[in-house]
Design a protein around this motif. Sequence first.
Motif, mmCIF file in Angstrom:
data_model
loop_
_atom_site.group_PDB
_atom_site.id
_atom_site.type_symbol
_atom_site.label_atom_id
_atom_site.label_comp_id
_atom_site.label_asym_id
_atom_site.label_seq_id
_atom_site.Cartn_x
_atom_site.Cartn_y
_atom_site.Cartn_z
ATOM 1 N N LYS A 153 0.759 -1.301 -0.038
ATOM 2 C CA LYS A 153 -0.167 -0.508 -0.028
ATOM 3 C C LYS A 153 0.658 1.625 -0.050
ATOM 4 O O LYS A 153 1.242 1.597 1.047
ATOM 5 N N ASN A 154 0.856 1.962 -1.159
ATOM 6 C CA ASN A 154 1.844 3.210 -1.247
ATOM 7 C C ASN A 154 1.016 4.141 -1.377
ATOM 8 O O ASN A 154 -0.334 4.410 -1.056
ATOM 9 N N SER A 155 2.460 5.134 -0.617
ATOM 10 C CA SER A 155 1.408 6.406 0.059
ATOM 11 C C SER A 155 2.517 7.401 0.086
ATOM 12 O O SER A 155 3.836 7.514 -0.108
ATOM 13 N N ALA A 156 2.671 8.854 -0.291
ATOM 14 C CA ALA A 156 4.140 9.673 -0.304
ATOM 15 C C ALA A 156 2.641 11.337 0.247
ATOM 16 O O ALA A 156 1.913 11.258 0.037
ATOM 17 N N LYS A 157 3.118 11.377 1.593
ATOM 18 C CA LYS A 157 3.177 13.128 1.770
ATOM 19 C C LYS A 157 4.529 13.410 1.799
ATOM 20 O O LYS A 157 5.020 13.646 2.332
ATOM 21 N N VAL A 158 3.577 15.364 1.410
ATOM 22 C CA VAL A 158 4.762 16.716 2.834
ATOM 23 C C VAL A 158 4.324 16.363 3.551
ATOM 24 O O VAL A 158 3.249 16.197 4.502
ATOM 25 N N THR A 160 5.024 19.502 5.958
ATOM 26 C CA THR A 160 5.646 21.255 6.527
ATOM 27 C C THR A 160 5.862 21.888 7.317
ATOM 28 O O THR A 160 5.868 21.338 8.805
ATOM 29 N N VAL A 161 7.018 22.411 6.702
ATOM 30 C CA VAL A 161 8.966 22.866 8.157
ATOM 31 C C VAL A 161 8.370 24.162 7.675
ATOM 32 O O VAL A 161 7.570 24.946 6.917
ATOM 33 N N GLN A 162 9.067 24.867 9.056
ATOM 34 C CA GLN A 162 8.865 26.335 8.914
ATOM 35 C C GLN A 162 11.388 26.432 8.147
ATOM 36 O O GLN A 162 12.337 25.365 8.745
ATOM 37 N N ALA A 163 11.156 27.662 7.372
ATOM 38 C CA ALA A 163 12.445 27.784 7.008
ATOM 39 C C ALA A 163 13.591 27.644 7.713
ATOM 40 O O ALA A 163 12.943 28.791 8.768
ATOM 41 N N GLY A 164 14.734 27.520 7.747
ATOM 42 C CA GLY A 164 15.755 27.327 8.777
ATOM 43 C C GLY A 164 17.072 27.143 8.259
ATOM 44 O O GLY A 164 17.053 27.237 7.263
ATOM 45 N N SER A 165 18.223 26.469 9.319
ATOM 46 C CA SER A 165 19.192 26.243 9.126
ATOM 47 C C SER A 165 19.429 25.159 9.456
ATOM 48 O O SER A 165 20.491 24.593 8.949
ATOM 49 N N LYS A 166 18.188 23.927 9.824
ATOM 50 C CA LYS A 166 19.188 22.549 10.454
ATOM 51 C C LYS A 166 18.226 21.723 8.908
ATOM 52 O O LYS A 166 17.006 22.390 8.511
ATOM 53 N N SER A 167 18.479 20.938 8.808
ATOM 54 C CA SER A 167 17.734 19.738 8.120
ATOM 55 C C SER A 167 16.890 19.153 8.896
ATOM 56 O O SER A 167 16.967 18.472 9.849
ATOM 57 N N VAL A 168 15.890 18.924 8.271
ATOM 58 C CA VAL A 168 14.343 18.411 8.435
ATOM 59 C C VAL A 168 13.200 17.868 7.798
ATOM 60 O O VAL A 168 14.309 17.466 6.150
ATOM 61 N N VAL A 169 12.812 16.763 7.833
ATOM 62 C CA VAL A 169 12.402 15.800 6.718
ATOM 63 C C VAL A 169 10.684 16.951 6.254
ATOM 64 O O VAL A 169 10.440 17.505 6.884
ATOM 65 N N VAL A 170 11.359 16.967 4.904
ATOM 66 C CA VAL A 170 9.709 17.752 4.340
ATOM 67 C C VAL A 170 8.971 16.494 3.276
ATOM 68 O O VAL A 170 8.195 17.126 3.033
ATOM 69 N N ALA A 171 9.321 15.331 3.314
ATOM 70 C CA ALA A 171 8.431 15.069 2.666
ATOM 71 C C ALA A 171 8.706 13.130 3.433
ATOM 72 O O ALA A 171 9.837 12.398 3.254
ATOM 73 N N GLN A 172 7.794 12.704 2.851
ATOM 74 C CA GLN A 172 7.587 10.681 3.404
ATOM 75 C C GLN A 172 7.418 10.466 2.020
ATOM 76 O O GLN A 172 5.903 10.423 1.666
ATOM 77 N N CYS A 173 7.852 9.159 2.358
ATOM 78 C CA CYS A 173 7.063 8.000 1.423
ATOM 79 C C CYS A 173 7.205 6.801 2.286
ATOM 80 O O CYS A 173 8.210 6.519 2.552
ATOM 81 N N CYS A 227 8.663 10.268 -5.178
ATOM 82 C CA CYS A 227 9.169 9.609 -5.131
ATOM 83 C C CYS A 227 8.155 7.973 -5.746
ATOM 84 O O CYS A 227 7.607 8.404 -6.552
ATOM 85 N N MET A 228 8.985 7.478 -5.554
ATOM 86 C CA MET A 228 9.430 5.750 -6.764
ATOM 87 C C MET A 228 9.112 4.290 -6.074
ATOM 88 O O MET A 228 10.566 4.604 -5.619
ATOM 89 N N VAL A 229 8.385 3.381 -5.509
ATOM 90 C CA VAL A 229 8.355 2.499 -4.998
ATOM 91 C C VAL A 229 8.217 1.389 -5.953
ATOM 92 O O VAL A 229 7.505 1.207 -7.204
ATOM 93 N N GLU A 230 9.286 0.489 -6.196
ATOM 94 C CA GLU A 230 9.099 -0.714 -7.094
ATOM 95 C C GLU A 230 9.037 -1.799 -5.935
ATOM 96 O O GLU A 230 9.765 -1.670 -5.180
ATOM 97 N N GLN A 231 8.140 -2.762 -6.311
ATOM 98 C CA GLN A 231 8.018 -3.633 -5.535
ATOM 99 C C GLN A 231 8.121 -5.072 -6.504
ATOM 100 O O GLN A 231 7.301 -5.057 -7.860
ATOM 101 N N ARG A 232 7.811 -6.823 -6.271
ATOM 102 C CA ARG A 232 7.804 -8.227 -7.599
ATOM 103 C C ARG A 232 6.527 -8.211 -7.683
ATOM 104 O O ARG A 232 6.477 -8.018 -9.232
ATOM 105 N N THR A 233 5.422 -7.642 -6.839
ATOM 106 C CA THR A 233 4.172 -7.582 -7.448
ATOM 107 C C THR A 233 3.577 -6.559 -8.542
ATOM 108 O O THR A 233 2.340 -6.952 -9.278
#
Length: 547
Positions: A153-158, A160-173, A227-233
């Motif tokens: 069951k594939n999904s991807a979402k954004v 929301t973050v605030q502009a800054g100087s540290k690396s943060v998660v901006v998207a998930q898959c 985001c790209m998902v590869e799977q056998r099925t």
Amino acid sequence: MARDYASRCSLSPVRKTWLAAAAAILLAFQGIGAQKVRVEEELEAYPTESVDLRCQFIDGLGKTKLTQVSWIWEPIDGQRDNIAVYHPIYGQSFPNLSFRDRVVFLQNSLENPSIRISKLRMADAGRYTCEYATYPSGNEQGTTTLTMLAKPKNSAKVVTVQAGSKSVVVAQCEAADGKPAATIKWLGSVGGNHSTTTANGPDGTVTVRSEYRLVPTPADNGRDVVCMVEQRTQEQPWVNTVKLSVEYPPSVVIEGYDNNWYVGRSDAALLCLASANPEPTTVTWTAASGSLPDTVMVDGNKLTVRKVDDAVNTTFICEAKNKHGASKHQITTIVIEALEDPSSAGVVAGAIIGSLLALLLVVALIAVLLTRCRRQQRRGYPSSGDSIATGSGGSNGGDYGNKARLLFSGTSNNGSKNGTGANNNGPIYTYREGCDATGTLTEKANDFHHHHLHHASVGNPPSAHDILLSGDIDEPERRKFDLDDSMEEEEERYDRFGGIPGGGNMLPPAYHVRRGHGGDEEVDVYLDDDMESQRDGSVISRTAIYV
């Protein structure tokens, strides 16, 4: 002697290779002959579907007696559960409760005890063994490995973050509950990186999660990552585009001022443009001096000046706010004096152009008038430097204009050396100019009546008026001798030379007459210094008679 026997019985390498191959083939045939239960080695199935497990006993000699067949399930090593039994006398049996309602025998036969499992679950994966109880060889069996596959069951979402100087998660898959485990890749040019984790489920499925990270800036807001998902099925990779959401405080700039706010202008306006995420909640206009001038009207982010005056010669400030902060920008407007009404620029330009055209028309009219005057002058009296054509047989050359010139010449009857004579019956020469500026002299007979000669004998030579009144010239020639007021004015001009005592006008100096010493009929007419003798004996006046 034993050594000699060993040397005679030794085999060559080629012979050893053939013997090894023959032994392998023999063992293979023996295995085939020993394998009496035929099954499929491996099967794949999906949840909620059904699968057929086939089994068949092969008895080549027909000496094996089958007593019972059983299906045994091994979910993991060391665990054996009997899920289906068939006996020719006692019939079918399903001892495992989890399979009781989902397993059936396809045929009621010991020779072909195949079964079907319906409503598959991921937990049904494992090894399934078809086992025979026989006599006299004992138990015979064959094993099939069932692999359960699950589409993730594939999904991807954004995120929301605030502009800054540290690396943060901006998207998930995520690829959840898949079997086998999926592979996740990220495509994009925003310069981030990703990390991936997996989690095994109780039913054998695997969930794969991947997070995309970067140091967010306002410029990253709205940019895309894939985001790209590869799977056998899956027949083809699953692809989803994620648009990043980076929040930041407003950035404000004022536009619309063109450095041309003159007194009386009515279309002056300023725009407050704010870049922010989320959009600004409030936009406020103020002036550096305090409250806004009365001539200013504010509508949201637009400030309009109804009429420019000295009150707007100030600094305007725009401030925008959102939940992350506020930002300001200011601009100083300078009011200048209006040099002219911009609305009348077209009228002024039209007036200038019209004046220029009128001036050109006047200049053209004057030029035409001057040209006509010059032409008329060229048709009038010649200047003192003009030369006169000779009367008969000779020419001095010169420019005589377009008017005809009458030249009188003749020889004296008495042969006086002054060339004077009383006979005016000589030819009249007229000079005519053509279009090619070359002149010709033509002769016209002088057939005046006797009273004209008599008039000349008393001191008056024939004038142009006399010639016109004589009636001896045709109408075209008469029109050339146009006696108008200009001729009369010319005669009056010569009155300054004096008059005859007792009244009357005196002829110009060029036409003085005196009587000769002959009889009364013999009159000597001379022209004083104006006359000039010619080679052929004729006398001609330097001053031509112009008509």
